[in-house]
Design an enzyme around this catalytic site. Structure first.
Site, short mmCIF file in Angstrom:
data_model
loop_
_atom_site.label_atom_id
_atom_site.label_comp_id
_atom_site.label_asym_id
_atom_site.label_seq_id
_atom_site.Cartn_x
_atom_site.Cartn_y
_atom_site.Cartn_z
N HIS A 1 4.83 -16.24 -18.10
CA HIS A 1 6.19 -16.55 -18.54
C HIS A 1 6.14 -17.26 -19.91
O HIS A 1 6.97 -17.00 -20.78
CB HIS A 1 6.89 -17.48 -17.54
CG HIS A 1 7.12 -16.88 -16.19
ND1 HIS A 1 6.43 -17.26 -15.07
CD2 HIS A 1 8.00 -15.93 -15.78
CE1 HIS A 1 6.86 -16.59 -14.02
NE2 HIS A 1 7.81 -15.76 -14.42
N VAL B 1 -0.37 -11.01 -18.48
CA VAL B 1 -1.38 -12.06 -18.67
C VAL B 1 -2.21 -12.14 -17.38
O VAL B 1 -1.65 -12.12 -16.28
CB VAL B 1 -0.71 -13.42 -18.99
CG1 VAL B 1 -1.76 -14.51 -19.13
CG2 VAL B 1 0.11 -13.31 -20.27
N ARG C 1 3.82 -15.09 -6.96
CA ARG C 1 3.45 -14.83 -5.57
C ARG C 1 1.96 -15.04 -5.30
O ARG C 1 1.55 -15.07 -4.15
CB ARG C 1 3.89 -13.42 -5.16
CG ARG C 1 5.43 -13.32 -5.05
CD ARG C 1 5.89 -12.01 -4.46
NE ARG C 1 7.29 -12.05 -4.07
CZ ARG C 1 8.30 -11.58 -4.79
NH1 ARG C 1 8.08 -11.00 -5.96
NH2 ARG C 1 9.55 -11.66 -4.35
#
Ligand code: PAF
Length: 285
Positions: free
Chosen positions: A37, A178, A189
């Site tokens: 992110h 990534v 998760r």
């Protein structure tokens, strides 16, 4: 970083920047942020002047027996990461703000065909939940650019098609997956995995690499290669959901003459459903 919880607040915060001609780059997320992110936020900085992120665990994209309640909510740590990465505005609505009349009454956005296979086949309604919330977020934020990870290859394809079909004035950018040092694709998760499962999980990507290498060496029987891959994954303790060689352009099953390929996989391991993919080009000359 300005934190907004309501549509009114986030619109007002963005309006100030837009007045001065800033290009808005948007990163929608469900939180529990990892380096993948953060990479999206860095690339958003390169692409636009103002970076807006959202954190919303969207109930509409979870099936009845999925992990909506268990999905990790880590707002404090996420805010720190986003501040450090240089996010300017963070939008964190609650379900009532996004779906004031409830999910059942919500107008839906549905992309045909593409959503019926792969993850869409095992998670009915999932992509309708994604495209509906992303449309709402686009209408709230009105970004010039929006960034999504390539780990969710099918999601990215669905969102690109939705934006093109509905003439949405937003440029969609896909950002490379990534990976951990083990080559496991980073995912919120992964936090469901035990230590032992974490050691096994990178084998999902290794299976994709093996199939890619076999195809590059001239392997043309994709179904057999995938059946062998599934067999190996099962022996390692995965419960495979799908493993398939597709065309990058439309995610239809690839044939031996196609050259832009993507191998996609989803498999359960312990409590986690992991997905990964590998995209590559073949030179038939
Ligand atoms: O990829 C995700 O995290 C979600 O599907 C998204 C795009 C934020 C929509 O809820």
């Amino acid at each position: 970083m300005i934190l907004c919880h309501t549509i009114k607040e986030v619109r007002a915060a963005i309006k100030e920047h837009r007045k001065s001609g800033c290009e808005v780059a948007f990163v929608p997320t469900m939180g529990n942020l990892h380096t993948g992110h953060v990479q999206l936020v860095h690339e958003a900085h390169e692409a636009g002047d103002i970076v807006v992120c959202s954190i919303f665990v969207n109930p509409m994209q979870f099936g009845p027996n999925e992990d909506l309640d268990a999905y990790p909510r880590t707002l404090e740590a996420d805010s720190e990461k986003l501040t450090e990465a240089g996010c300017h505005i963070l939008f964190v609505p609650n379900a009532n703000e996004m779906y004031p009349n409830g999910i059942e009454a919500q107008t839906q956005v549905n992309v045909p065909e593409l959503v019926e296979e792969l993850c869409g086949a095992s998670r009915p309604g999932h992509f309708t939940g994604v495209t509906t919330v992303v449309t709402k977020l686009f209408n709230i934020i009105q970004p010039d650019i929006a960034l999504f990870g390539q780990k969710d290859f099918q999601q990215l394809a669905v969102i690109r098609k939705m934006a093109a079909d509905l003439c949405m004035p937003v440029e969609i950018i896909g950002v490379s997956t990534v990976r951990a040092e083990s080559d496991l694709a980073l995912s919120s998760r992964n936090g469901y995995l035990t230590e032992q499962e974490l050691a096994t999980a990178p084998q999902l990507y290794q299976t994709l690499v093996k199939i890619k290498q076999a195809i590059e060496k001239g392997g043309k029987d994709f179904d057999t290669l995938c059946a062998q891959g599934n067999e190996e994954l099962s022996q390692l303790g995965f419960t495979p959901d799908y493993l398939s060689v597709r065309r990058q352009s439309d995610l239809k099953p690839a044939g031996p003459d196609d050259d832009e390929l993507v191998i996609l996989a989803a498999a359960h391991l312990g409590k986690a459903r992991l997905i990964d993919n590998i995209a590559f080009a073949l030179n038939h000359n």
